[in-house]
Design a protein around this motif. Structure first.
Motif, PDB file in Angstrom:
ATOM      1  N   PRO A  17       0.835  -1.207   0.000  1.00  0.00           N
ATOM      2  CA  PRO A  17       0.000   0.000   0.000  1.00  0.00           C
ATOM      3  C   PRO A  17       0.867   1.254   0.000  1.00  0.00           C
ATOM      4  O   PRO A  17       1.853   1.339   0.738  1.00  0.00           O
ATOM      5  N   ALA A  18       0.512   2.209  -0.836  1.00  0.00           N
ATOM      6  CA  ALA A  18       1.306   3.432  -0.957  1.00  0.00           C
ATOM      7  C   ALA A  18       1.311   4.231   0.335  1.00  0.00           C
ATOM      8  O   ALA A  18       2.277   4.928   0.633  1.00  0.00           O
ATOM      9  N   LEU A  19       0.246   4.125   1.093  1.00  0.00           N
ATOM     10  CA  LEU A  19       0.133   4.848   2.350  1.00  0.00           C
ATOM     11  C   LEU A  19      -0.065   3.842   3.479  1.00  0.00           C
ATOM     12  O   LEU A  19      -0.944   2.968   3.399  1.00  0.00           O
ATOM     13  N   GLY A  20       0.756   3.954   4.513  1.00  0.00           N
ATOM     14  CA  GLY A  20       0.654   3.058   5.646  1.00  0.00           C
ATOM     15  C   GLY A  20       0.452   3.833   6.936  1.00  0.00           C
ATOM     16  O   GLY A  20       0.415   5.071   6.954  1.00  0.00           O
ATOM     17  N   LEU A  21       0.339   3.088   8.020  1.00  0.00           N
ATOM     18  CA  LEU A  21       0.175   3.678   9.340  1.00  0.00           C
ATOM     19  C   LEU A  21       1.468   3.556  10.124  1.00  0.00           C
ATOM     20  O   LEU A  21       1.941   2.452  10.385  1.00  0.00           O
ATOM     21  N   GLY A  22       2.055   4.690  10.490  1.00  0.00           N
ATOM     22  CA  GLY A  22       3.160   4.684  11.434  1.00  0.00           C
ATOM     23  C   GLY A  22       2.606   4.530  12.841  1.00  0.00           C
ATOM     24  O   GLY A  22       1.635   5.203  13.206  1.00  0.00           O
ATOM     25  N   THR A  23       3.198   3.648  13.655  1.00  0.00           N
ATOM     26  CA  THR A  23       2.601   3.344  14.962  1.00  0.00           C
ATOM     27  C   THR A  23       3.450   3.799  16.147  1.00  0.00           C
ATOM     28  O   THR A  23       3.189   3.394  17.282  1.00  0.00           O
ATOM     29  N   PHE A  24       4.468   4.609  15.906  1.00  0.00           N
ATOM     30  CA  PHE A  24       5.288   5.108  17.009  1.00  0.00           C
ATOM     31  C   PHE A  24       4.406   5.755  18.081  1.00  0.00           C
ATOM     32  O   PHE A  24       3.540   6.563  17.772  1.00  0.00           O
ATOM     33  N   ILE A  35      -4.840   1.558  16.419  1.00  0.00           N
ATOM     34  CA  ILE A  35      -4.422   0.714  15.293  1.00  0.00           C
ATOM     35  C   ILE A  35      -5.632  -0.019  14.720  1.00  0.00           C
ATOM     36  O   ILE A  35      -5.793  -0.122  13.503  1.00  0.00           O
ATOM     37  N   ARG A  36      -6.487  -0.504  15.593  1.00  0.00           N
ATOM     38  CA  ARG A  36      -7.700  -1.190  15.135  1.00  0.00           C
ATOM     39  C   ARG A  36      -8.593  -0.225  14.344  1.00  0.00           C
ATOM     40  O   ARG A  36      -9.151  -0.591  13.303  1.00  0.00           O
ATOM     41  N   THR A  37      -8.723   1.004  14.819  1.00  0.00           N
ATOM     42  CA  THR A  37      -9.503   2.003  14.095  1.00  0.00           C
ATOM     43  C   THR A  37      -8.920   2.244  12.707  1.00  0.00           C
ATOM     44  O   THR A  37      -9.654   2.327  11.714  1.00  0.00           O
ATOM     45  N   ALA A  38      -7.593   2.340  12.630  1.00  0.00           N
ATOM     46  CA  ALA A  38      -6.950   2.547  11.331  1.00  0.00           C
ATOM     47  C   ALA A  38      -7.256   1.396  10.381  1.00  0.00           C
ATOM     48  O   ALA A  38      -7.533   1.614   9.194  1.00  0.00           O
ATOM     49  N   ILE A  39      -7.215   0.193  10.896  1.00  0.00           N
ATOM     50  CA  ILE A  39      -7.527  -0.968  10.058  1.00  0.00           C
ATOM     51  C   ILE A  39      -8.973  -0.898   9.583  1.00  0.00           C
ATOM     52  O   ILE A  39      -9.274  -1.144   8.405  1.00  0.00           O
ATOM     53  N   ASP A  40      -9.879  -0.533  10.485  1.00  0.00           N
ATOM     54  CA  ASP A  40     -11.294  -0.400  10.110  1.00  0.00           C
ATOM     55  C   ASP A  40     -11.480   0.654   9.019  1.00  0.00           C
ATOM     56  O   ASP A  40     -12.371   0.532   8.160  1.00  0.00           O
ATOM     57  N   ALA A  61      -4.392  -6.096  17.172  1.00  0.00           N
ATOM     58  CA  ALA A  61      -5.293  -5.325  16.312  1.00  0.00           C
ATOM     59  C   ALA A  61      -5.525  -6.040  14.986  1.00  0.00           C
ATOM     60  O   ALA A  61      -6.647  -6.061  14.465  1.00  0.00           O
ATOM     61  N   ILE A  62      -4.477  -6.634  14.436  1.00  0.00           N
ATOM     62  CA  ILE A  62      -4.620  -7.374  13.181  1.00  0.00           C
ATOM     63  C   ILE A  62      -5.556  -8.559  13.369  1.00  0.00           C
ATOM     64  O   ILE A  62      -6.466  -8.791  12.560  1.00  0.00           O
ATOM     65  N   ARG A  63      -5.354  -9.319  14.434  1.00  0.00           N
ATOM     66  CA  ARG A  63      -6.205 -10.490  14.669  1.00  0.00           C
ATOM     67  C   ARG A  63      -7.652 -10.077  14.944  1.00  0.00           C
ATOM     68  O   ARG A  63      -8.592 -10.722  14.478  1.00  0.00           O
ATOM     69  N   ALA A  64      -7.829  -8.993  15.694  1.00  0.00           N
ATOM     70  CA  ALA A  64      -9.178  -8.541  16.032  1.00  0.00           C
ATOM     71  C   ALA A  64      -9.954  -8.066  14.814  1.00  0.00           C
ATOM     72  O   ALA A  64     -11.192  -8.051  14.828  1.00  0.00           O
ATOM     73  N   SER A  65      -9.238  -7.699  13.760  1.00  0.00           N
ATOM     74  CA  SER A  65      -9.923  -7.213  12.550  1.00  0.00           C
ATOM     75  C   SER A  65     -10.716  -8.304  11.854  1.00  0.00           C
ATOM     76  O   SER A  65     -11.655  -8.010  11.108  1.00  0.00           O
ATOM     77  N   GLY A  66     -10.313  -9.552  12.064  1.00  0.00           N
ATOM     78  CA  GLY A  66     -10.974 -10.656  11.380  1.00  0.00           C
ATOM     79  C   GLY A  66     -10.565 -10.823   9.932  1.00  0.00           C
ATOM     80  O   GLY A  66     -11.045 -11.728   9.250  1.00  0.00           O
ATOM     81  N   LEU A  67      -9.657  -9.966   9.458  1.00  0.00           N
ATOM     82  CA  LEU A  67      -9.202 -10.053   8.073  1.00  0.00           C
ATOM     83  C   LEU A  67      -8.103 -11.099   7.940  1.00  0.00           C
ATOM     84  O   LEU A  67      -7.369 -11.383   8.888  1.00  0.00           O
ATOM     85  N   PRO A 236      -8.864   9.336  14.662  1.00  0.00           N
ATOM     86  CA  PRO A 236      -9.591   8.800  13.502  1.00  0.00           C
ATOM     87  C   PRO A 236      -9.787   9.815  12.385  1.00  0.00           C
ATOM     88  O   PRO A 236      -9.673   9.472  11.211  1.00  0.00           O
ATOM     89  N   GLU A 237     -10.064  11.071  12.744  1.00  0.00           N
ATOM     90  CA  GLU A 237     -10.316  12.058  11.704  1.00  0.00           C
ATOM     91  C   GLU A 237      -9.056  12.327  10.873  1.00  0.00           C
ATOM     92  O   GLU A 237      -9.141  12.537   9.648  1.00  0.00           O
TER      93      GLU A 237
END
Length: 278
Positions: A17-24, A35-40, A61-67, A236-237
């Motif tokens: 993905p061209a755009l990712g989430l930095g989690t620092f 992180i879960r919100t970002a995945i959603d 967060a990855i596992r909770a997404s169900g993806l 989130p916004e």
């Protein structure tokens, strides 16, 4: 207007993905929720590091997404004082355990060090790739000289170099070298710690395109060949706004104008950093 730059970057046949989430700093229950919100919201590239202390939260967060696991591109990094081969292998064991994964997509050298020969570190990383514990390997915070050593002397098969990059910091020399090698430059601190929102040109371009100065900046980055970005946000916004950059395209003249803002200004400074490119 409809943007021509896709949301996916293809580098040597690999997609990210061209755009990712930095989690620092996204740690603990609040960090995991962010992180879960970002995945959603649609983020599928998740960037973490041992040093961030949040690999457990990322994995949850990855596992909770169900993806499915294959939906995600997960990056982690090993800190500069852990780059001897034996320590690299132990740290990968520990990272995979914390993440709850059998494999990461990308394993990076977080910062270079003079304490361990680079060829030894790169050989250990290549072994991790061969063992299937990471799909790809790369580096972070490597200037041209170190990248040349890795690529030309040690023949490392590097996918990515993650560095600070934003309108106020030219990475022209590094980008030219990386493009010759077919590598991805993934930009951290892409909105310069919020300084882009105070810039008159970026604000004016935001008005022109109906976007914010931050969205214009992220669009400028991902519209460049071989460049991605990993903005960090807990709100989130802001996460939603950062993703909303694929429905417009900057003109060549506006791209050039933003390039003209570069003054060499860095917003990261550490005692252990290498000699940067001029």
């Amino acid at each position: 207007m409809s943007g021509a730059t896709p949301a996916i970057k293809t580098i040597r046949g690999e997609t990210i993905p061209a755009l990712g989430l930095g989690t620092f700093e996204l740690t603990g229950p609040a960090g995991e929720a962010a992180i879960r919100t970002a995945i959603d919201l649609g983020y599928r590239q998740i960037d973490t590091a041992i040093r961030y202390g949040n690999e457990v939260e990322v994995g949850r967060a990855i596992r909770a997404s169900g993806l499915a696991r294959g939906e995600f591109f997960v990056t982690t990094k090993i800190w500069f004082n852990d780059l001897s081969p034996d320590t690299v292998h132990r740290r990968v064991d520990e990272s995979l355990d914390r993440l709850g994964l059998d494999q990461v997509d990308l394993l990076l050298v977080h910062w270079p060090t003079k304490d361990v020969p680079l060829d030894e570190t790169l050989a250990a990383y290549a072994e991790e790739k061969q063992r299937g514990r990471t799909r790809l390997i790369g580096v972070s915070n490597f200037p041209v000289a170190l990248l040349d050593e890795a690529l030309e002397v040690h023949k490392a098969d590097l996918f990515c170099n993650q560095v600070e990059y934003h309108p106020f910091l030219s990475q022209e020399k590094l980008l030219a070298r990386m493009r010759r090698a077919g590598m991805l430059l993934n930009a951290y601190q892409p909105i310069a710690r919020g300084k882009v929102f105070d810039n008159d040109l970026l604000k004016a371009l935001g008005r022109k395109y109906g976007k914010s100065a931050g969205q214009v900046t992220l669009r400028w980055l991902i519209q460049q060949d071989g460049v991605g970005a990993i903005p960090r946000s807990s709100k989130p916004e802001n996460m939603r706004a950062n993703l909303d950059i694929f429905d417009f395209e900057l003109s060549p003249e506006d791209m050039a104008a933003i390039h003209g803002l570069a003054s060499g200004r860095r917003y990261s400074s550490f005692a252990w950093e290498p000699a940067w490119d001029d």
